[in-house]
Each structure stands twice: as C-alpha cells, then as structure tokens.
Design an enzyme around this catalytic site. Structure first.
Site, PDB file in Angstrom:
ATOM      1  N   ASN A  92       0.762  -1.099   0.120  1.00 54.26           N
ATOM      2  CA  ASN A  92      -0.017  -0.045   0.175  1.00 54.26           C
ATOM      3  C   ASN A  92       0.830   1.270  -0.131  1.00 54.26           C
ATOM      4  OD1 ASN A  92      -2.391  -1.365   0.017  1.00 54.26           O
ATOM      5  ND2 ASN A  92      -2.829  -0.924   2.267  1.00 54.26           N
ATOM      6  N   ARG A  95     -11.057  -4.357 -14.081  1.00 58.61           N
ATOM      7  CA  ARG A  95      -9.922  -5.345 -13.613  1.00 58.61           C
ATOM      8  C   ARG A  95     -10.521  -6.641 -13.714  1.00 58.61           C
ATOM      9  NH1 ARG A  95      -6.136  -2.083 -11.090  1.00 58.61           N
ATOM     10  NH2 ARG A  95      -6.721  -0.210 -10.003  1.00 58.61           N
ATOM     11  N   HIS A 140     -15.354   3.478 -14.814  1.00 56.32           N
ATOM     12  CA  HIS A 140     -15.206   2.717 -13.569  1.00 56.32           C
ATOM     13  C   HIS A 140     -16.472   1.935 -13.236  1.00 56.32           C
ATOM     14  CE1 HIS A 140     -14.272   2.313  -9.015  1.00 56.32           C
ATOM     15  NE2 HIS A 140     -13.283   1.796  -9.817  1.00 56.32           N
ATOM     16  N   TYR A 151     -12.653  -9.255  -1.373  1.00 50.14           N
ATOM     17  CA  TYR A 151     -13.015  -8.209  -1.306  1.00 50.14           C
ATOM     18  C   TYR A 151     -14.628  -8.118  -1.023  1.00 50.14           C
ATOM     19  CZ  TYR A 151      -8.994  -6.145  -3.837  1.00 50.14           C
ATOM     20  OH  TYR A 151      -7.874  -5.841  -4.067  1.00 50.14           O
ATOM     21  N   ARG A 200     -14.127   2.954   4.864  1.00 49.20           N
ATOM     22  CA  ARG A 200     -12.931   2.283   5.017  1.00 49.20           C
ATOM     23  C   ARG A 200     -11.514   3.010   5.018  1.00 49.20           C
ATOM     24  NH1 ARG A 200     -11.752  -0.817   0.058  1.00 49.20           N
ATOM     25  NH2 ARG A 200      -9.983   0.647  -0.187  1.00 49.20           N
ATOM     26  N   HIS A 236     -15.468  -3.227   0.300  1.00 51.41           N
ATOM     27  CA  HIS A 236     -15.270  -2.681  -0.942  1.00 51.41           C
ATOM     28  C   HIS A 236     -16.724  -2.026  -1.397  1.00 51.41           C
ATOM     29  CE1 HIS A 236     -14.178  -2.410  -5.478  1.00 51.41           C
ATOM     30  NE2 HIS A 236     -13.118  -1.752  -4.793  1.00 51.41           N
ATOM     31  N   ARG A 287      -5.175   1.478 -13.145  1.00 49.60           N
ATOM     32  CA  ARG A 287      -3.839   1.369 -12.664  1.00 49.60           C
ATOM     33  C   ARG A 287      -2.794   0.063 -12.285  1.00 49.60           C
ATOM     34  NH1 ARG A 287      -3.910   6.106  -9.402  1.00 49.60           N
ATOM     35  NH2 ARG A 287      -3.579   7.383 -11.311  1.00 49.60           N
TER      36      ARG A 287
END
Length: 708
Positions: free
Chosen positions: A49, A379, A439, A472, A565, A593, A409
């Site tokens: 992270n 993703r 997204h 997630y 979060r 998430h 990314r």
C-alpha cells in the site's frame, strides 16, 4: 494565481487521512489476536500500500510542487510542498511501527519453528551450504557494476532490491552496485531443516566483499528506489501513427519504468558521506530517504510463507479457511438467468460465490434466445473464466460488446492482453474516453421472448475479478426490471457513441447525474430536519461539495452514519459543523469494498448500490453508475449487511474530531461483522440445502438478533 483557500475546521488533508488508513492496516499486523501468518500478510499489505502511495500520490504531489507552487489543497489549505513535508513526517514513525511489528511476528514465528536467520545465526554446516549456494547458484547470475568516470550510473528499476557498497581503492572512492537478480528465490531454505531460511538480499550483502574483491568495502546497505508512476495518457503528444489506444498505453508503461525517484529505502543506517551518493544520484532530500532497520524492504513472500509448514501447524497460525457459499437468494441448482427473470437477486461477495454470475454468462453464451451481452470491465483476474464465456458467446454468434478500461492502474498490461483475446474472438471492443476512466460495473443481457425483448441487468460495486471476489466485500444486483434495463441499454449506446451527456430515468451516472442526484437526495433529508437520516458505506470521501452538503445536513439535525474504510476528509463531531455525523472504519480479514447509499427511513427510504466512492475523481472525472434498489427482499438483505457493519465491536475504529481513530469500547459480547457474515452465509447455505423453501429473511433476522 494563488488560490485563497481557508482550511475548514471540519475537513482534513486527503493524503494524511490515507496514511491513517494504512496505519489501521498496520494495526492488524500488530494485533496479537490475529493469527501469526495473517499478521505477516498484513505487513506485506501495509508495505505494498505504501509503495503505491508513494508511486502515485507522492509522485503526483512532486510533479505539482515543481509545476504549480501556488496551488493549494481545498481541504487543508496546504501547497503541494507543504503536503509533502507533512507526509514525510507522518511516514517515518510508520516505519518504526512496522519494524516493531515485524520483529514481534518474526520472533513468534521462530518460536513456532519457522525461522528466518541472519548469516551470523547459521550453524557451521549451514554457513558452508550458503557459501556454496552463493558460489554455485548466485554468482553466475550477478551483474555487479562500479560507478566512476568510465562507468556511468545505470538506470535502476523501481522497487527492485540492490546492494550499494562504498568502495575504497588506493586513495579513491567509488560506488559499487549489485542488483538482486529477479531469477533468484526470495527465500533460501536450508537443506538440514526446511523451516529455516535466509533472505536472498542478506546473502548478497554478506558476500558483497567477494564480488568487489579488488576493493575495500567501506560501507554497504540493501536499498531500493520508488519511482513516480503517476502517468497520464493525455500528458503526451502522440503522432498519427500511434492512434491505437493499446499502443499508446504500452508506450506509457515503458515510460513509467524510467520516471523520477520519489523515495529511497535503506535496510541499515549509513554515514552521511555514504548517504550523499543517494541524495545526489537520485535528486532526493534526507526526508525522502527512509530506514527499515528490521523489516525487509520487500515482503511479497509473506503470502507463501505458510506453505513451508506442515498442514496442521500452518492451520494453527492462519485464519480458518472459508469457501464462498451458495447464494442465499438462489436455490441450489437453479439457473440465475432464469431466476432473475422472475425476481431481483443479490449476491454478496466473498460470503457468497461469484460462480452463479459466471454461469449466468456461460448460459447466456449458449442460450438461443440471447441476442447480446454488453459489459464494462475495469479489472480482471490473470485467469478469467468470464473472458472465456464472453469469447464463447461471440463465437456462438451473439453480439458481444466489451467496454474495457485500459487505464486501470497497474492492471494496464493485463487489460491490454485481455482486450486482444476478446477482439480475436469477435467481441466488439470499446476503450472508453480520453479524459474519463470508465469505472462502472454494469452487464446487460438481452433476450428475445414472445412479447419482445427482455433485459437482465447486473450492477455491482466491485470488479468482475474472480480472485478478488473471494477477498473483497462487494454486492451485485441482478434484475430484469424494464426501466433499469432500458437505462443500461442507453448507457452502452452512449458509451459506443462517446456521449457522456446521456439522460437516464433510474440509473445515476457520473460524470453527469450521479453527484447532482446525491446532493439532491441529501437536500431531501435536510428538509426533514431532525427526522432526516443518511447512511453511507463506501471506501473514501474527498469531494468537497459532498462534504459541505453533509455538514449542512448535520447542522439541520439530520442523523448521518458513515462507514468509510479509507480516506475521509470530513471530520465528524466538530461542534457547530458535524456534530450529528459519525464515521466508522472497518479493516479486517476482507477488504471492505461495497458502496451502499441509504437516504431516509421506513416507507421514505431510498437505497442505491454503486461503483463510486464519494471522491472528486469518481463524481466528476469517471464514468460511474449507481442503481436504485426496489426489491423489499434485496433491501432487507442490504440493511442486514449494514447492520452488521454498524454493530462491529472488534474491528471497527471510530474517527475522532482531531483526525485520529479509536477502537470501539470492549463489548460484553463482541461482534466482528465479517466473521458474523461468514457464519451467516454458512448457516444460510446449510439451511437452504436442508429446507429449500425456508424463509431466509426470517432466518437471517433471528441470527442477527442472536448475535447482535
């Protein structure tokens, strides 16, 4: 022109808030109640992270500090340079905490028989083995280099370990560099005992003198650099021959590997004289050089460490395994495609399996009545059954359109590869917009039926990634509602035409209607005053307009509960501003998430699930979708999930007015939301298997009352 922005008493800086989030991740590595191997994994998550934070956020601020010195943050009033100064100061104690946490975990693992050893701790026979290993295995793949007038300083790839040695020769000094080869294993296990191991960088550091044998090694250290990776496809001018977006992204990925250094990490203290080599060569300040005295600079091995233990011992040091269950709203053996034509269905990952959704796509690929499948992809897993089924659908003559975002990314290359595979199979590929990432998580299946066509729409809060769906927490709504299906169809048509200004009846779509609709929904609660209620669960809050509206709602007496979060730029409980707002963060076994928005209570309640966090990038610079939830059964299920989050007394931490977080006070009967939801999923699956007609809603309600 200088922007005169005054820091509000109820807001805080985004980057410092993110560092607080990563500190909560680190707290899981420090928690003695977390199994040892899981603590080790949290150390790796914290480390990776922080790597990404420096590559993207610090990299962006470094660019801003160089280009626009007067621009200030609209939450803290700080310039980029001032933010960097605060970031470096906040990160340094996190390195110290990581060192302490690692030392504790390492010592406890050693006591359990999993032993990391320094070269000095090896027995004579083990030392002999390592020496031979270095000579026979390591030496042939080494590429040492000295830096002097005849040997220029090489380009060093980001996050690759190197040995640096200050070398003396006669009366001169020079720098020696020794990359740690990627071909070598990170851990070298000793043949006498497969639970005893040495880190590869420790071996290279030990034998640096033999590599540079004609020199005197005056000082040495393991180090790695972190490079700015905040590339923007629109920052470059591309020639006409590079109009294909895939080629454009491939060029940018090559560029990323050569960008400026924003951080240097060392694994031991060195003299200021030696440090000057790093400052001058990488153009960094002392504040950008960080020392990790005990923890390795890279901890990617943490997730495989347990595989070197016997099964029983590994199980004792790990979380109990959990397998995603059969969805509670879908009877065993029933087709999700057929069930969705009759009623709305919610899937809750990772407590429930993603497999029914994948099988729905597979069934659609082979269903003669299905005319088309359209889907957005952000993703994907490295191995994706979803791609196989979409390819099969195209090969079966279905009209398959895939809107794939190549700028996800660090997944750019993966998405480039998948886009080529889909295109080869006959899928129509759309790459999105130049200035806006797509997204949204949306899938639309269109079937031909007697009365015309029917749509089955899936809207999710998370990616179509089969791996992260087991890690997630996300929710996924599947509905045959005609108005939502019509909106989804209009959405895909607009995306194909490059139209960001489409109008939708039910879906809230960024960058046009999502933010304005959320602000309007908040205004409705403000009008209700003390009877108003807002409950929001998402990952991050940075949008200043949303923050100000939440402040207005609080001042109007609206009760606001937020489960955030990560980043939260709003400070709750500030007198005269945010007294009616509470903010809770949950960091635990699974990554929280899901994004769920609730406005009002009872008959007046309006509920949405969404792909969007309440960040400016999501509300203004991305294509996002929020979907209303109409089904009473699905709404009740979402309330139960939110209820579990609200009543967590184990992992929940509460944001204070000063920006710090505190754990909730100990409870007589502690409730860990994620553990509770796991157990509920297991119990629901068992009850469903035993009594298919059982009323799951009443069953879940009893469970919540029992555990809450």
């Amino acid at each position: 022109m200088t922007q005169a922005i005054q820091k509000q008493s109820y807001t805080q800086n985004r980057e410092l808030s993110w560092l607080q989030f990563n500190a909560r991740v680190l707290a899981e590595a420090e928690d003695n109640d977390v199994p040892l191997l899981e603590r080790c994994k949290f150390l790796d998550i914290f480390t990776s992270n922080l790597d990404e934070f420096f590559m993207i956020r610090v990299g962006s601020l470094c660019d801003m500090a160089a280009v626009d010195k007067t621009r200030v943050d609209n939450k803290s009033g700080m310039t980029a340079k001032e933010q960097l100064r605060c970031i470096y100061a906040a990160v340094e104690p996190l390195y110290e905490r990581r060192d302490h946490a690692f030392a504790d975990v390492d010592k406890r693992l050693f006591a359990k028989g999993l032993c990391r050893l320094s070269i000095g701790e090896l027995a004579p026979a083990e030392h002999k083995y390592i020496k031979q290993y270095f000579k026979n295995v390591v030496t042939p793949v080494l590429s040492p280099q000295i830096v002097d007038a005849h040997h220029p300083f090489p380009h060093l790839e980001g996050k690759v370990l190197h040995i640096a040695a200050l070398l003396g020769h006669k009366k001169s000094e020079r720098l020696g560099l020794l990359p740690v080869p990627k071909s070598l294993p990170t851990l070298v296990f000793l043949p006498s005992d497969r639970s005893r191991y040495v880190l590869i960088e420790d071996i290279l550091l030990e034998y640096t003198g033999s590599v540079f044998e004609m020199y005197d090694v005056l000082e040495k250290t393991v180090f790695c650099v972190t490079r700015n990776a905040d590339i923007n496809p629109d920052d470059e001018t591309f020639g006409a021959e590079e109009d294909d977006f895939r080629k454009k992204m491939e060029k940018l990925l090559r560029q990323r590997r050569r960008m400026a250094v924003v951080r240097v990490e060392l694994n031991r203290p060195i003299s200021d004289h030696f440090k000057e080599y790093f400052r001058s060569r990488f153009d960094v300040s002392d504040a950008q050089i960080f020392l990790s005295r005990k923890a390795p600079l890279k901890m990617g091995y943490a997730f495989s460490l347990g595989s070197h233990l016997p099964d029983r011992q590994r199980a004792a040091l790990s979380e109990s395994p959990f397998t995603p269950q059969q969805p509670a709203m879908l009877p065993i053996g029933q087709s999700l495609l057929k069930a969705a034509l009759k009623r709305d269905i919610l899937l809750s990952y990772p407590y429930e399996s993603m497999e029914p959704f994948l099988q729905m796509i597979r069934e659609a690929a082979n269903d003669p009545a299905v005319l088309s499948i359209r889907i957005t992809i952000y993703r994907l897993a490295r191995k994706a059954k979803l791609v196989e089924y979409l390819c099969a659908a195209a090969e079966n003559g279905k009209d398959v359109t895939v809107l794939i975002e190549l700028r996800a990314r660090f997944d750019e290359q993966n998405n480039i590869d998948w886009s080529e595979r889909l295109e080869e199979a006959g899928c129509k590929i759309i790459y999105g917009f130049e200035d806006y990432k797509v997204h949204a998580k949306l899938c639309l299946i269109t079937r031909q039926e007697r009365g015309g066509v029917r749509h089955i729409t899936q809207v999710g809060t998370g990616n179509y990634n089969e791996k992260t769906a087991t890690q997630y927490t996300d929710v996924s709504l599947i509905t045959s509602d005609g108005s939502i299906g019509a909106d989804a169809g209009a959405f895909f048509n607009n995306m194909a035409l490059g139209n960001l200004n489409g109008r939708y009846d039910r879906l809230l779509v960024a960058p046009t209607s999502l933010k304005t609709s959320i602000l309007a929904l908040m205004d409705e609660q403000i009008a209700r005053g003390g009877d108003g209620y807002i409950l929001l669960k998402f990952n991050s809050l940075t949008d200043i307009d949303v923050i100000k509206k939440l402040r207005d709602a609080s001042c109007a007496g609206v009760k606001i509960e937020m489960i955030v979060r990560g980043i939260c730029c709003l400070l709750p409980g500030v007198k005269g501003h945010t007294e009616n707002i509470t903010v809770t963060s949950i960091v635990g076994r699974f990554l929280e998430h899901s994004r769920i928005y609730v406005f009002g209570r009872g008959a007046e309640e309006k509920m949405y699930i969404s792909s969007a966090d309440l960040m400016t990038r999501n509300t203004e610079r991305r294509v996002e979708v929020a979907c209303p939830v109409d089904s009473p059964e699905v709404r009740a299920r979402l309330r139960d999930i939110l209820y579990a989050m609200q009543h967590d007394t184990v992992k929940a931490r509460v944001l204070q007015p000063d920006g710090t977080y505190r754990k909730k006070p100990p409870a007589p009967n502690p409730v860990c939301a994620q553990t509770l939801l796991m157990q509920q999923a297991i119990d629901q699956a068992r009850a469903q298997a035993a009594q298919p007609a059982r009323d799951w809603k009443k069953f879940l309600g009893r469970l919540l009352r029992k555990d809450g």
